[in-house]
Design a protein around this motif. Structure first.
Motif, PDB file in Angstrom:
ATOM      1  N   ALA A  20      19.851   7.548   0.704  1.00 32.97           N
ATOM      2  CA  ALA A  20      18.620   7.508   1.489  1.00 32.97           C
ATOM      3  C   ALA A  20      17.389   7.486   0.599  1.00 32.97           C
ATOM      4  CB  ALA A  20      18.581   8.709   2.433  1.00 32.97           C
ATOM      5  N   CYS A  21      17.413   8.262  -0.477  1.00 32.64           N
ATOM      6  CA  CYS A  21      16.244   8.320  -1.358  1.00 32.64           C
ATOM      7  C   CYS A  21      16.084   7.041  -2.180  1.00 32.64           C
ATOM      8  CB  CYS A  21      16.341   9.534  -2.276  1.00 32.64           C
ATOM      9  SG  CYS A  21      16.073  11.114  -1.435  1.00 32.64           S
ATOM     10  N   LEU A  22      17.188   6.465  -2.654  1.00 31.45           N
ATOM     11  CA  LEU A  22      17.082   5.198  -3.378  1.00 31.45           C
ATOM     12  C   LEU A  22      16.548   4.093  -2.466  1.00 31.45           C
ATOM     13  CD1 LEU A  22      20.338   5.189  -5.561  1.00 31.45           C
ATOM     14  CD2 LEU A  22      17.974   5.419  -6.355  1.00 31.45           C
ATOM     15  N   ALA A  23      16.979   4.103  -1.203  1.00 35.98           N
ATOM     16  CA  ALA A  23      16.454   3.125  -0.247  1.00 35.98           C
ATOM     17  C   ALA A  23      14.955   3.330  -0.042  1.00 35.98           C
ATOM     18  CB  ALA A  23      17.200   3.229   1.072  1.00 35.98           C
ATOM     19  N   SER A  24      14.519   4.593  -0.020  1.00 38.86           N
ATOM     20  CA  SER A  24      13.087   4.865   0.164  1.00 38.86           C
ATOM     21  C   SER A  24      12.268   4.382  -1.030  1.00 38.86           C
ATOM     22  CB  SER A  24      12.862   6.363   0.388  1.00 38.86           C
ATOM     23  OG  SER A  24      12.970   7.088  -0.824  1.00 38.86           O
ATOM     24  N   LEU A  25      12.929   4.226  -2.184  1.00 36.24           N
ATOM     25  CA  LEU A  25      12.243   3.715  -3.377  1.00 36.24           C
ATOM     26  C   LEU A  25      12.215   2.190  -3.416  1.00 36.24           C
ATOM     27  CD1 LEU A  25      13.603   6.169  -6.114  1.00 36.24           C
ATOM     28  CD2 LEU A  25      11.373   6.206  -4.977  1.00 36.24           C
ATOM     29  N   ARG A  41      27.781   7.619  13.385  1.00 36.98           N
ATOM     30  CA  ARG A  41      26.619   8.480  13.631  1.00 36.98           C
ATOM     31  C   ARG A  41      25.468   8.129  12.693  1.00 36.98           C
ATOM     32  NH1 ARG A  41      30.805  12.303  13.903  1.00 36.98           N
ATOM     33  NH2 ARG A  41      30.308  13.147  11.825  1.00 36.98           N
ATOM     34  N   LEU A  42      25.794   7.836  11.435  1.00 35.14           N
ATOM     35  CA  LEU A  42      24.743   7.484  10.480  1.00 35.14           C
ATOM     36  C   LEU A  42      24.065   6.173  10.861  1.00 35.14           C
ATOM     37  CD1 LEU A  42      26.523   8.518   7.160  1.00 35.14           C
ATOM     38  CD2 LEU A  42      24.475   9.574   8.145  1.00 35.14           C
ATOM     39  N   ARG A  43      24.825   5.238  11.375  1.00 33.75           N
ATOM     40  CA  ARG A  43      24.220   3.978  11.836  1.00 33.75           C
ATOM     41  C   ARG A  43      23.205   4.210  12.949  1.00 33.75           C
ATOM     42  NH1 ARG A  43      29.986   0.743  11.777  1.00 33.75           N
ATOM     43  NH2 ARG A  43      29.816  -0.089   9.629  1.00 33.75           N
ATOM     44  N   LYS A  44      23.412   5.289  13.701  1.00 28.74           N
ATOM     45  CA  LYS A  44      22.487   5.641  14.778  1.00 28.74           C
ATOM     46  C   LYS A  44      21.397   6.589  14.305  1.00 28.74           C
ATOM     47  CE  LYS A  44      26.310   5.356  18.104  1.00 28.74           C
ATOM     48  NZ  LYS A  44      27.191   6.145  19.014  1.00 28.74           N
ATOM     49  N   GLY A  45      21.400   6.886  12.994  1.00 28.01           N
ATOM     50  CA  GLY A  45      20.393   7.782  12.452  1.00 28.01           C
ATOM     51  C   GLY A  45      20.703   9.243  12.642  1.00 28.01           C
ATOM     52  N   GLN A  46      21.955   9.574  12.964  1.00 29.81           N
ATOM     53  CA  GLN A  46      22.346  10.962  13.196  1.00 29.81           C
ATOM     54  C   GLN A  46      22.906  11.561  11.897  1.00 29.81           C
ATOM     55  OE1 GLN A  46      25.119  10.918  16.455  1.00 29.81           O
ATOM     56  NE2 GLN A  46      23.686   9.922  17.848  1.00 29.81           N
ATOM     57  N   VAL A  47      22.272  12.613  11.425  1.00 31.35           N
ATOM     58  CA  VAL A  47      22.661  13.264  10.176  1.00 31.35           C
ATOM     59  C   VAL A  47      23.218  14.653  10.489  1.00 31.35           C
ATOM     60  CG1 VAL A  47      21.818  14.168   7.978  1.00 31.35           C
ATOM     61  CG2 VAL A  47      20.976  11.973   8.842  1.00 31.35           C
ATOM     62  N   ASP A  48      24.418  14.926  10.019  1.00 30.00           N
ATOM     63  CA  ASP A  48      25.066  16.212  10.295  1.00 30.00           C
ATOM     64  C   ASP A  48      24.589  17.324   9.372  1.00 30.00           C
ATOM     65  OD1 ASP A  48      26.583  14.868  12.212  1.00 30.00           O
ATOM     66  OD2 ASP A  48      28.194  14.420  10.793  1.00 30.00           O
ATOM     67  N   ILE A  49      24.006  16.972   8.237  1.00 26.71           N
ATOM     68  CA  ILE A  49      23.604  17.947   7.232  1.00 26.71           C
ATOM     69  C   ILE A  49      22.234  18.519   7.574  1.00 26.71           C
ATOM     70  CG2 ILE A  49      23.105  18.280   4.778  1.00 26.71           C
ATOM     71  CD1 ILE A  49      24.907  15.851   4.237  1.00 26.71           C
ATOM     72  N   LEU A  50      22.108  19.835   7.488  1.00 22.91           N
ATOM     73  CA  LEU A  50      20.817  20.474   7.694  1.00 22.91           C
ATOM     74  C   LEU A  50      20.017  20.368   6.400  1.00 22.91           C
ATOM     75  CD1 LEU A  50      18.918  22.185   9.432  1.00 22.91           C
ATOM     76  CD2 LEU A  50      20.084  24.227   8.567  1.00 22.91           C
ATOM     77  N   GLU A  51      19.114  19.394   6.353  1.00 23.97           N
ATOM     78  CA  GLU A  51      18.338  19.143   5.141  1.00 23.97           C
ATOM     79  C   GLU A  51      17.001  18.520   5.533  1.00 23.97           C
ATOM     80  OE1 GLU A  51      17.210  19.566   1.557  1.00 23.97           O
ATOM     81  OE2 GLU A  51      19.313  20.020   1.974  1.00 23.97           O
ATOM     82  N   PRO A  52      15.879  19.196   5.289  1.00 25.94           N
ATOM     83  CA  PRO A  52      14.564  18.670   5.668  1.00 25.94           C
ATOM     84  C   PRO A  52      14.322  17.263   5.121  1.00 25.94           C
ATOM     85  CG  PRO A  52      14.380  20.954   4.948  1.00 25.94           C
ATOM     86  CD  PRO A  52      15.793  20.532   4.651  1.00 25.94           C
ATOM     87  N   GLU A  53      13.774  16.402   5.980  1.00 23.62           N
ATOM     88  CA  GLU A  53      13.343  15.042   5.654  1.00 23.62           C
ATOM     89  C   GLU A  53      14.486  14.041   5.543  1.00 23.62           C
ATOM     90  OE1 GLU A  53       9.986  14.687   2.744  1.00 23.62           O
ATOM     91  OE2 GLU A  53      10.505  16.784   2.299  1.00 23.62           O
ATOM     92  N   LEU A  54      15.721  14.500   5.423  1.00 23.57           N
ATOM     93  CA  LEU A  54      16.821  13.565   5.185  1.00 23.57           C
ATOM     94  C   LEU A  54      17.063  12.652   6.382  1.00 23.57           C
ATOM     95  CD1 LEU A  54      18.988  12.560   3.277  1.00 23.57           C
ATOM     96  CD2 LEU A  54      20.493  14.390   4.082  1.00 23.57           C
ATOM     97  N   ASP A  56      14.990  11.640   8.603  1.00 24.72           N
ATOM     98  CA  ASP A  56      13.908  10.650   8.698  1.00 24.72           C
ATOM     99  C   ASP A  56      14.118   9.520   7.695  1.00 24.72           C
ATOM    100  OD1 ASP A  56      12.654  12.083  10.698  1.00 24.72           O
ATOM    101  OD2 ASP A  56      11.302  13.143   9.335  1.00 24.72           O
ATOM    102  N   LEU A  57      14.524   9.853   6.476  1.00 25.65           N
ATOM    103  CA  LEU A  57      14.765   8.817   5.472  1.00 25.65           C
ATOM    104  C   LEU A  57      15.926   7.917   5.877  1.00 25.65           C
ATOM    105  CD1 LEU A  57      14.337  10.467   1.950  1.00 25.65           C
ATOM    106  CD2 LEU A  57      12.715   9.086   3.251  1.00 25.65           C
ATOM    107  N   VAL A  58      16.978   8.519   6.441  1.00 26.13           N
ATOM    108  CA  VAL A  58      18.117   7.727   6.900  1.00 26.13           C
ATOM    109  C   VAL A  58      17.693   6.769   8.003  1.00 26.13           C
ATOM    110  CG1 VAL A  58      20.319   7.857   8.139  1.00 26.13           C
ATOM    111  CG2 VAL A  58      19.890   9.374   6.194  1.00 26.13           C
TER     112      VAL A  58
END
Length: 455
Positions: A20-25, A41-54, A56-58
């Motif tokens: 996600a971060c490399l894509a943001s770059l 789930r990731l294709r739909k933007g659903q992230v299972d990990i509790l991590e701020p901002e992640l 949104d980047l996905v």
């Protein structure tokens, strides 16, 4: 900066953040994971990990077309009109037998993609791996056209996105300078100091850094115990230490011990490496021993608060545990010191009920009762024990909690709470490395224009 075509194998904590971060770059990134439901789930933007901002980047990367998802590693190399230039391995390397990292998954993936990798690409190990793994991968690949590079991650759970995009340094190691420079160029926009070195050195840097942090945490826990014995206050002691730029303020907070997904396995792995090199790394071994002792020391503090004796019986004593994750801001329970302390309490016969903002009462991973809120956990408790430094615990209604408990006692293993607030609610309070008389919020006060910290 030139945008590159990148593949990331594995969408766990490290892989997903990396992709996600490399894509943001601005890079074009395809992420592969064998878990089809997770990929959907990731294709739909659903992230299972509790991590701020992640999340949104996905979502942003997927919507922009810079971040795509596949379920087979080989398919990751077939995306777009240009071939993938750099492939990141971000697969689990858990602690195996004897404490050494288990490379079974990593080697299986290398074997799977060996003949599928595009010509002249770079294969990068992002996972934490033992020294010499890069050479081992090179042998397994048997591809002279594919360079192997080590690019360890230094991400903290709860701040992983920030850490990736604002790194203290970028470490890249390889026997081939050109390949190392290609990987380093991915991060050019970040403007971070870059260490270009050989593969073994890059691999050791990750272990050496994490083990140093573990030793620092064990050291401050030992200092806290000394403070208790001589009547000093560890908050003031560590503040006075932290202003020294050679030491710094970070990793100077005492607690119930260190844990999580990295420090326990990395300290064990470094000991294994040292043993294989016929070197007795006594400092690291002492850090591990001190950490195990800290769990038991917290139980003794709880015994003292409840029974008046460090050897008193906890049989049938009810304890409310606040916090289960290994630190605040994450839902990660791996090697959590909170769970280690809870297990010792249960072994001692205590009845424990826990509450954690990131852990569901329906979570079946835990061998203990989990309440839906702190007040439910505290009902008829003989003491409340703070084990994780969730800031939400400071904002609890402590007079209400005092009405819930059987005995108004708090053992604060994180020095998180304001003792004066608890005293006003009728609680006794005991922290780690602090005198019981302390009545001000955690943290000393620096007098303007003076180097003296006072209370």
């Amino acid at each position: 900066m030139f945008a590159r075509n990148v593949a990331v194998i594995g969408t766990g904590y490290v892989g997903l953040t990396t992709g996600a971060c490399l894509a943001s770059l601005g890079h074009s990134v395809v992420c592969a994971d064998s878990d089809r439901d997770k990929v959907d789930r990731l294709r739909k933007g659903q992230v299972d990990i509790l991590e701020p901002e992640l999340a949104d980047l996905v979502a942003d990367g997927t919507a922009a077309g810079r971040l795509t998802w596949v379920t087979e590693a080989g398919a990751a190399f077939e995306q777009g009109t240009r071939p993938v230039e750099i492939v990141f391995l971000c697969v689990p390397t858990p602690m195996g037998a004897g404490g050494l990292a288990d490379l079974g998954v990593l080697e299986a993936v290398v074997d799977e993609i060996r003949t599928l990798l595009p010509p002249d690409c770079v294969l990068v190990t992002k996972s934490t791996v033992p020294v010499g793994t890069g050479d081992r991968i090179t042998q397994l690949l048997d591809r002279e056209d594919v360079a192997v590079v080590s690019n360890p991650e230094f991400l903290r759970e709860g701040t992983a996105v920030h850490d990736f995009l604002h790194p203290d340094r970028i470490v890249v190691g390889s026997a081939r300078q050109d390949a190392a420079e290609r990987v380093a160029a991915l991060y050019a926009r970040l403007g971070a100091p870059t260490v270009l070195t050989d593969g073994p050195s890059a691999e050791l840097i990750k272990y050496a850094a994490n083990c140093f942090l573990a030793m620092k945490l064990s050291y401050v826990n030992a200092v806290a115990e000394l403070c208790e014995r001589v009547g000093a206050d560890v908050v003031d002691v560590t503040e006075g230490m932290g202003y020294d730029r050679r030491i710094g303020q970070k990793f100077l907070s005492p607690g119930p011990g260190w844990g999580g997904s990295c420090l326990p396995k990395d300290t064990s792995a470094l000991l294994q490496l040292a043993d294989s090199a016929d070197f007795e790394f006594r400092l690291v071994r002492a850090a591990i021993d001190t950490n195990s002792r800290q769990h038991k020391r917290m139980v003794d503090k709880i015994r003292l608060a409840v029974t008046g004796s460090r050897t008193g019986s906890l049989s049938k004593v009810k304890l409310a545990l606040l916090g289960l994750t290994f630190k605040a801001g994450t839902d990660d329970l791996r090697d959590s010191p909170s769970l280690a302390v809870a297990a010792l309490l249960r072994q001692a016969g205590a009845d424990v009920v826990a509450f954690d903002p990131a852990v569901s009462p329906a979570d079946d991973r835990l061998p203990l009762a989990v309440a839906s809120d702190a007040y439910q956990a505290a009902a008829d408790a003989d003491a409340i024990v703070v084990l994780t430094e969730w800031p939400e615990f400071r904002r609890l209604d402590w007079p209400r909690l005092a009405a819930c408990v059987r005995t108004p006692a708090v053992v604060d293993t994180r020095n998180l709470l304001d003792p004066s607030v608890l005293a006003q609610a009728g609680f006794t309070w005991s922290g780690v490395g602090r005198p019981a008389r302390a009545e001000s919020p955690p943290g000393g006060h620096l007098l303007t224009g003076s180097a003296t910290a006072s209370r």
